[in-house]
Design a protein around this motif. Structure first.
Motif, PDB file in Angstrom:
ATOM      1  N   LEU A  84      41.012  22.395 -26.735  1.00 37.96           N
ATOM      2  CA  LEU A  84      41.568  21.192 -26.107  1.00 37.96           C
ATOM      3  C   LEU A  84      40.550  20.552 -25.160  1.00 37.96           C
ATOM      4  N   ARG A  85      39.826  21.393 -24.416  1.00 40.73           N
ATOM      5  CA  ARG A  85      38.808  20.856 -23.502  1.00 40.73           C
ATOM      6  C   ARG A  85      37.716  20.121 -24.278  1.00 40.73           C
ATOM      7  N   ARG A  86      37.303  20.689 -25.414  1.00 45.56           N
ATOM      8  CA  ARG A  86      36.265  20.021 -26.193  1.00 45.56           C
ATOM      9  C   ARG A  86      36.796  18.716 -26.794  1.00 45.56           C
ATOM     10  N   ALA A  87      38.025  18.738 -27.290  1.00 47.36           N
ATOM     11  CA  ALA A  87      38.623  17.519 -27.850  1.00 47.36           C
ATOM     12  C   ALA A  87      38.674  16.408 -26.801  1.00 47.36           C
ATOM     13  N   ALA A  88      38.911  16.803 -25.544  1.00 45.62           N
ATOM     14  CA  ALA A  88      39.025  15.824 -24.465  1.00 45.62           C
ATOM     15  C   ALA A  88      37.731  15.052 -24.231  1.00 45.62           C
TER      16      ALA A  88
END
Length: 303
Positions: A84-88
């Motif tokens: 999720l952090r990378r997608a953000a």
């Protein structure tokens, strides 16, 4: 060995093409009022957390240039908090904000239609910009839909505040006056309705924010209304305060009118980011059947 490598081949080819400038992920309009959706490849949903740095930068740049306010990626499988952090990074999110439930909040909501609870709307039932009652409100917010989302209810609505401000018919002298207005935001205001969790009053001091803000990256002006939390203008009591309150009400009604509003119906695997500088939003779960439950994960990001 070939069979094992085959599923990764499209990803490898896509990354090679992006490095050569042959291919880049594209964003398509989500609605006439705003929002964009990440395109697919051959009918397969692109996974934001799998995009290369070059691809993420391309998405981020296009998202900012379009000023859409909302980015939707369907069919996402980030796997964990790191995913999720990378997608953000696709929207340029800042640091993930910690909450009492951790940085990634489980967010389960049961419908209230026809129940006593529906008679006391609260919080996300009203138009708002996340955490406007803090000195530094959330910059971006994300919701990730689990497999438990109703098929035909539980939408989230958005109102595009940059478009509304640009289209507002007030003359330049009135717009100058609006730019100079400050307003107080309080977490317990609840759009002026009693809130069962705040029966004893606010637990935080109110915060003062301008009615118009410039986007920190694009300098685009947008209204900062957040009527759920906006308690009133920072104006001395009297006729001036009444006029300022009436002006805020007029702007809120205009910004939440049909030309600037769009709705998102959730599907499992939807990952939705929105920029609180550009849009306000509200839930419709108060109108969901009490037999329905919507389960999401929520993330908030600072500047």
């Amino acid at each position: 060995l070939g069979a094992l490598r085959l599923p990764r081949l499209p990803l490898m080819l896509r990354r090679a093409a992006s490095r050569l400038g042959i291919w880049q992920p594209r964003l398509q309009p989500l609605s006439p009022a705003g929002g964009v959706i990440l395109g697919d490849v051959g009918g397969r949903d692109l996974q934001l957390h799998e995009l290369s740095d070059i691809e993420l930068a391309a998405v981020r740049t296009e998202f900012r240039e379009k000023g859409a306010g909302v980015l939707l990626a369907r069919g996402q499988r980030p796997g964990d908090e790191a995913g999720l952090r990378r997608a953000a990074r696709a929207v340029g999110c800042g640091p993930l904000l910690e909450t009492a439930k951790g940085p990634v909040q489980p967010y389960a909501t049961r419908g209230r239609r026809g129940t006593p609870a529906a008679e006391t709307p609260r919080g996300s039932d009203f138009w708002h910009q996340d955490n406007s009652y803090l000195a530094q409100p959330s910059r971006y917010t994300a919701l990730y839909a689990t497999g438990q989302v109703p098929a035909d209810e539980g939408d989230t609505e958005f109102a595009h505040l940059a478009s509304a401000w640009k289209a507002w018919p007030g003359d330049e002298s009135l717009k100058t006056a609006v730019r100079g207005l400050m307003a107080w935001h309080c977490h317990a205001h609840n759009c002026g309705h009693p809130h069962p969790q705040h029966a004893r009053g606010a637990r935080r001091p109110p915060q003062r924010h301008g009615l118009v803000r410039r986007h920190p990256l694009t300098s685009v002006e947008a209204l900062f209304l957040s009527p759920c939390y906006l308690k009133g203008p920072d104006v001395e009591p009297g006729e001036s305060a009444q006029k300022a309150s009436a002006l805020i009400q007029e702007l809120t009604a205009f910004a939440s009118s049909a030309p600037f509003v769009f709705s998102h119906r959730w599907r499992p695997g939807d990952l939705l980011f929105w920029d609180n500088h550009l849009v306000m939003h509200r839930a419709s779960t108060i109108h969901m059947s009490p037999d329905s439950v919507r389960v999401m994960f929520r993330l908030s990001f600072g500047d």
